[in-house]
Design a protein around this motif. Structure first.
Motif, PDB file in Angstrom:
ATOM      1  N   ALA B  86       0.835  -1.206   0.000  1.00 13.73           N
ATOM      2  CA  ALA B  86       0.000   0.000   0.000  1.00 13.73           C
ATOM      3  C   ALA B  86       0.872   1.260   0.000  1.00 13.73           C
ATOM      4  CB  ALA B  86      -0.945  -0.002   1.193  1.00 13.73           C
ATOM      5  N   LYS B  87       1.947   1.252   0.781  1.00 13.19           N
ATOM      6  CA  LYS B  87       2.848   2.414   0.847  1.00 13.19           C
ATOM      7  C   LYS B  87       3.522   2.655  -0.507  1.00 13.19           C
ATOM      8  CE  LYS B  87       1.809   3.706   4.649  1.00 13.19           C
ATOM      9  NZ  LYS B  87       1.216   5.022   4.830  1.00 13.19           N
ATOM     10  N   VAL B  88       3.939   1.572  -1.151  1.00 14.93           N
ATOM     11  CA  VAL B  88       4.543   1.694  -2.493  1.00 14.93           C
ATOM     12  C   VAL B  88       3.539   2.362  -3.433  1.00 14.93           C
ATOM     13  CG1 VAL B  88       5.290   0.378  -4.530  1.00 14.93           C
ATOM     14  CG2 VAL B  88       6.126  -0.262  -2.253  1.00 14.93           C
ATOM     15  N   GLU B  89       2.294   1.894  -3.399  1.00 15.38           N
ATOM     16  CA  GLU B  89       1.275   2.444  -4.307  1.00 15.38           C
ATOM     17  C   GLU B  89       0.952   3.899  -3.975  1.00 15.38           C
ATOM     18  OE1 GLU B  89      -2.191   0.129  -4.904  1.00 15.38           O
ATOM     19  OE2 GLU B  89      -1.090  -1.618  -5.607  1.00 15.38           O
ATOM     20  N   GLU B  90       0.984   4.233  -2.680  1.00 18.11           N
ATOM     21  CA  GLU B  90       0.723   5.611  -2.267  1.00 18.11           C
ATOM     22  C   GLU B  90       1.787   6.547  -2.851  1.00 18.11           C
ATOM     23  OE1 GLU B  90       0.139   5.336   2.030  1.00 18.11           O
ATOM     24  OE2 GLU B  90      -0.561   7.424   1.967  1.00 18.11           O
ATOM     25  N   ILE B  91       3.039   6.166  -2.698  1.00 21.58           N
ATOM     26  CA  ILE B  91       4.130   6.980  -3.260  1.00 21.58           C
ATOM     27  C   ILE B  91       3.946   7.126  -4.761  1.00 21.58           C
ATOM     28  CG2 ILE B  91       6.623   6.931  -3.764  1.00 21.58           C
ATOM     29  CD1 ILE B  91       7.052   5.869  -0.916  1.00 21.58           C
ATOM     30  N   VAL B  92       3.614   6.022  -5.412  1.00 25.32           N
ATOM     31  CA  VAL B  92       3.407   6.054  -6.867  1.00 25.32           C
ATOM     32  C   VAL B  92       2.307   7.056  -7.234  1.00 25.32           C
ATOM     33  CG1 VAL B  92       2.556   4.688  -8.836  1.00 25.32           C
ATOM     34  CG2 VAL B  92       4.324   3.750  -7.318  1.00 25.32           C
ATOM     35  N   GLU B  93       1.201   7.050  -6.496  1.00 26.21           N
ATOM     36  CA  GLU B  93       0.099   7.992  -6.802  1.00 26.21           C
ATOM     37  C   GLU B  93       0.583   9.439  -6.706  1.00 26.21           C
ATOM     38  OE1 GLU B  93      -3.376   7.386  -7.519  1.00 26.21           O
ATOM     39  OE2 GLU B  93      -2.801   5.290  -7.776  1.00 26.21           O
ATOM     40  N   TYR B  94       1.341   9.761  -5.653  1.00 21.20           N
ATOM     41  CA  TYR B  94       1.796  11.147  -5.485  1.00 21.20           C
ATOM     42  C   TYR B  94       2.793  11.537  -6.584  1.00 21.20           C
ATOM     43  CZ  TYR B  94      -0.741  11.211  -1.110  1.00 21.20           C
ATOM     44  OH  TYR B  94      -1.750  11.154  -0.180  1.00 21.20           O
ATOM     45  N   LEU B  95       3.630  10.583  -6.991  1.00 22.53           N
ATOM     46  CA  LEU B  95       4.576  10.876  -8.076  1.00 22.53           C
ATOM     47  C   LEU B  95       3.840  11.065  -9.402  1.00 22.53           C
ATOM     48  CD1 LEU B  95       7.417   8.355  -7.174  1.00 22.53           C
ATOM     49  CD2 LEU B  95       7.477  10.844  -6.917  1.00 22.53           C
ATOM     50  N   ILE B  96       2.777  10.287  -9.599  1.00 19.69           N
ATOM     51  CA  ILE B  96       2.023  10.395 -10.857  1.00 19.69           C
ATOM     52  C   ILE B  96       1.298  11.738 -10.902  1.00 19.69           C
ATOM     53  CG2 ILE B  96       0.058   9.436 -12.147  1.00 19.69           C
ATOM     54  CD1 ILE B  96       2.670   7.842 -12.509  1.00 19.69           C
ATOM     55  N   GLU B  97       0.856  12.238  -9.756  1.00 21.49           N
ATOM     56  CA  GLU B  97       0.235  13.580  -9.738  1.00 21.49           C
ATOM     57  C   GLU B  97       1.224  14.606 -10.279  1.00 21.49           C
ATOM     58  OE1 GLU B  97      -1.348  14.379  -5.786  1.00 21.49           O
ATOM     59  OE2 GLU B  97      -2.939  12.898  -6.053  1.00 21.49           O
ATOM     60  N   PHE B  98       2.497  14.480  -9.880  1.00 21.94           N
ATOM     61  CA  PHE B  98       3.510  15.397 -10.401  1.00 21.94           C
ATOM     62  C   PHE B  98       3.744  15.160 -11.889  1.00 21.94           C
ATOM     63  CE2 PHE B  98       8.121  15.821 -11.413  1.00 21.94           C
ATOM     64  CZ  PHE B  98       8.098  17.195 -11.595  1.00 21.94           C
ATOM     65  N   LYS B  99       3.868  13.884 -12.290  1.00 27.32           N
ATOM     66  CA  LYS B  99       4.071  13.589 -13.716  1.00 27.32           C
ATOM     67  C   LYS B  99       2.915  14.145 -14.553  1.00 27.32           C
ATOM     68  CE  LYS B  99       6.014  10.168 -15.709  1.00 27.32           C
ATOM     69  NZ  LYS B  99       6.811   9.091 -16.284  1.00 27.32           N
ATOM     70  N   ASN B 100       1.688  13.973 -14.049  1.00 30.38           N
ATOM     71  CA  ASN B 100       0.515  14.475 -14.782  1.00 30.38           C
ATOM     72  C   ASN B 100       0.558  15.991 -14.957  1.00 30.38           C
ATOM     73  OD1 ASN B 100      -0.583  11.985 -15.255  1.00 30.38           O
ATOM     74  ND2 ASN B 100      -1.993  12.046 -13.518  1.00 30.38           N
ATOM     75  N   ALA B 101       1.006  16.695 -13.915  1.00 29.74           N
ATOM     76  CA  ALA B 101       1.131  18.149 -14.031  1.00 29.74           C
ATOM     77  C   ALA B 101       2.167  18.498 -15.108  1.00 29.74           C
ATOM     78  CB  ALA B 101       1.511  18.759 -12.683  1.00 29.74           C
ATOM     79  N   GLY B 102       3.192  17.688 -15.226  1.00 26.96           N
ATOM     80  CA  GLY B 102       4.198  17.877 -16.281  1.00 26.96           C
ATOM     81  C   GLY B 102       3.607  17.698 -17.667  1.00 26.96           C
ATOM     82  N   PHE B 103       2.798  16.644 -17.833  1.00 31.15           N
ATOM     83  CA  PHE B 103       2.160  16.421 -19.148  1.00 31.15           C
ATOM     84  C   PHE B 103       1.200  17.564 -19.468  1.00 31.15           C
ATOM     85  CE2 PHE B 103       3.075  11.835 -18.068  1.00 31.15           C
ATOM     86  CZ  PHE B 103       4.052  11.676 -19.040  1.00 31.15           C
ATOM     87  N   LYS B 104       0.487  18.043 -18.440  1.00 32.29           N
ATOM     88  CA  LYS B 104      -0.457  19.136 -18.631  1.00 32.29           C
ATOM     89  C   LYS B 104       0.281  20.382 -19.129  1.00 32.29           C
ATOM     90  CE  LYS B 104      -4.403  20.952 -16.079  1.00 32.29           C
ATOM     91  NZ  LYS B 104      -5.062  21.030 -14.772  1.00 32.29           N
ATOM     92  N   MET B 105       1.425  20.635 -18.540  1.00 32.75           N
ATOM     93  CA  MET B 105       2.258  21.777 -18.948  1.00 32.75           C
ATOM     94  C   MET B 105       2.698  21.610 -20.406  1.00 32.75           C
ATOM     95  SD  MET B 105       4.724  24.218 -17.540  1.00 32.75           S
ATOM     96  CE  MET B 105       5.429  25.249 -18.811  1.00 32.75           C
ATOM     97  N   MET B 106       3.122  20.381 -20.756  1.00 36.24           N
ATOM     98  CA  MET B 106       3.595  20.112 -22.123  1.00 36.24           C
ATOM     99  C   MET B 106       2.512  20.385 -23.160  1.00 36.24           C
ATOM    100  SD  MET B 106       5.773  16.606 -22.409  1.00 36.24           S
ATOM    101  CE  MET B 106       5.180  16.069 -24.018  1.00 36.24           C
ATOM    102  N   PHE B 107       1.262  20.033 -22.785  1.00 32.54           N
ATOM    103  CA  PHE B 107       0.172  20.151 -23.757  1.00 32.54           C
ATOM    104  C   PHE B 107      -0.673  21.414 -23.538  1.00 32.54           C
ATOM    105  CE2 PHE B 107       1.071  15.516 -23.711  1.00 32.54           C
ATOM    106  CZ  PHE B 107       1.453  15.404 -25.045  1.00 32.54           C
ATOM    107  N   ALA B 108      -0.212  22.306 -22.648  1.00 28.99           N
ATOM    108  CA  ALA B 108      -0.968  23.538 -22.398  1.00 28.99           C
ATOM    109  C   ALA B 108      -0.900  24.444 -23.635  1.00 28.99           C
ATOM    110  CB  ALA B 108      -0.390  24.258 -21.183  1.00 28.99           C
TER     111      ALA B 108
END
Lengths: 205, 205
Positions: B86-108
């Motif tokens: 569960a802890k591994v998956e939690e960290i992954v979710e928070y990292l993906i939130e950052f990655k998603n913000a990066g993709f959003k910036m790329m396609f803004a």
């Protein structure tokens, strides 16, 4: 058995699948339903500033999907083998895309244009999500009617839960997706789930 | 060992964590890198109209995170016990939130206001994601420097991967987050990963 405390707002929203997982497994938990006015004081104490939170013997687990998968894994509702586990998660992702479009619609600005756009997006996401899930279910060689493999999994539970509001509004909304419809009926008919639903506090969403 | 074919565009993007998982496990796979012009013909044949796709002995698995978790589980990189998973998956979710913000910036959109807004969102998501991950790592009682438990997991691999572009642009960007920084260095120094990175095709993102 660990002591479980599940904290969410007083509604279904992003929390209900966890409650149904507990019901399906017959595992007791404290169902802590927060009123909106209690949230600002709790928010800074949560790991990610969001709800739901599951405490497992006092250890917090955040992020709704992480919580659901943790419970599914703990209760043996995550699929029987590696590929089934992946299929369960795939279905969950497509259902969450639909649920997310629903939340987006709920929080969309109230002007006519924003509402129209959100409604269209919800409709097209519904079609896409259902088509994808129905396709994955069609590839399931088992004839038992569960989404993946021969046993109920979290995919079936979320199939039931994700469409609760949509079906309450329009009983025919899933008619084009017979496998999803039949699977939801199977979930709903399970004694433990039937019993839970009959006692569940009614909330608008 | 199943035959793995991993299909994604010719870049890191939403595919690279899978390639690093294969490298970390020392498991061979076909790294099918699609050119943009090949995508329209393939798109309707994919389960969800998106890439990456992993084929496992011909069986398609879609959705990037589902693919990553499948590989992590298969290779024993998903955490040692239920709470660690569960802890591994939690960290992954928070990292993906950052990655998603990066993709959003790329396609803004390219206008000044949209770019400014996307950049601010990326900055605040970076701070939030890193703080949350650093907090979860601080709760890890092991002193071995891995994010969760005493062994490398997918959380460490994603910690390395999610910040590759940010660190390439500003080597000091993670200085406020010493646990994340030290863990990334550990991942990068592993012989199998070092070897993979030294041979990896360079792409802008």
């Amino acid at each position: 058995m660990p002591k479980y405390v599940f904290t969410y707002f007083d509604g279904r929203g992003r929390g209900e699948p966890a409650r149904i997982l507990f019901a399906a497994a017959g595992v007791p938990f404290e169902d802590r339903r927060l009123q909106q006015e209690e949230w600002p004081a709790l928010k800074p104490k949560t790991p990610g500033g969001s709800l739901p939170i599951l405490e497992v013997d006092g250890q917090p687990v955040s992020q709704s999907l992480v919580i659901f998968r943790h419970l599914a894994r703990t209760f043996g509702l995550d699929g029987e083998n590696l590929l089934d586990k992946a299929k369960v998660e795939e279905i969950v992702e497509y259902l969450i895309e639909f649920k997310n479009a629903g939340f987006k619609m709920m929080f969309a600005p109230k002007d006519e244009e924003s509402q129209k756009k959100a409604k269209e997006e919800l409709g097209s996401t519904f079609d896409k999500s259902c088509t994808r899930v129905e396709n994955i279910m069609s590839a399931n060689k088992s004839t038992d009617g569960w989404a993946v493999g021969k046993k109920m999994t979290f995919a079936d539970i979320l199939l039931f839960e994700a469409f609760e509001t949509a079906v309450a509004r329009d009983a025919a909304v899933l008619d084009k997706f017979p496998k999803i419809k039949a699977c939801r009926a199977k979930v709903q008919a399970l004694p433990k789930i039937k019993n839970y639903l009959s006692k569940r506090k009614e909330t608008p969403f």
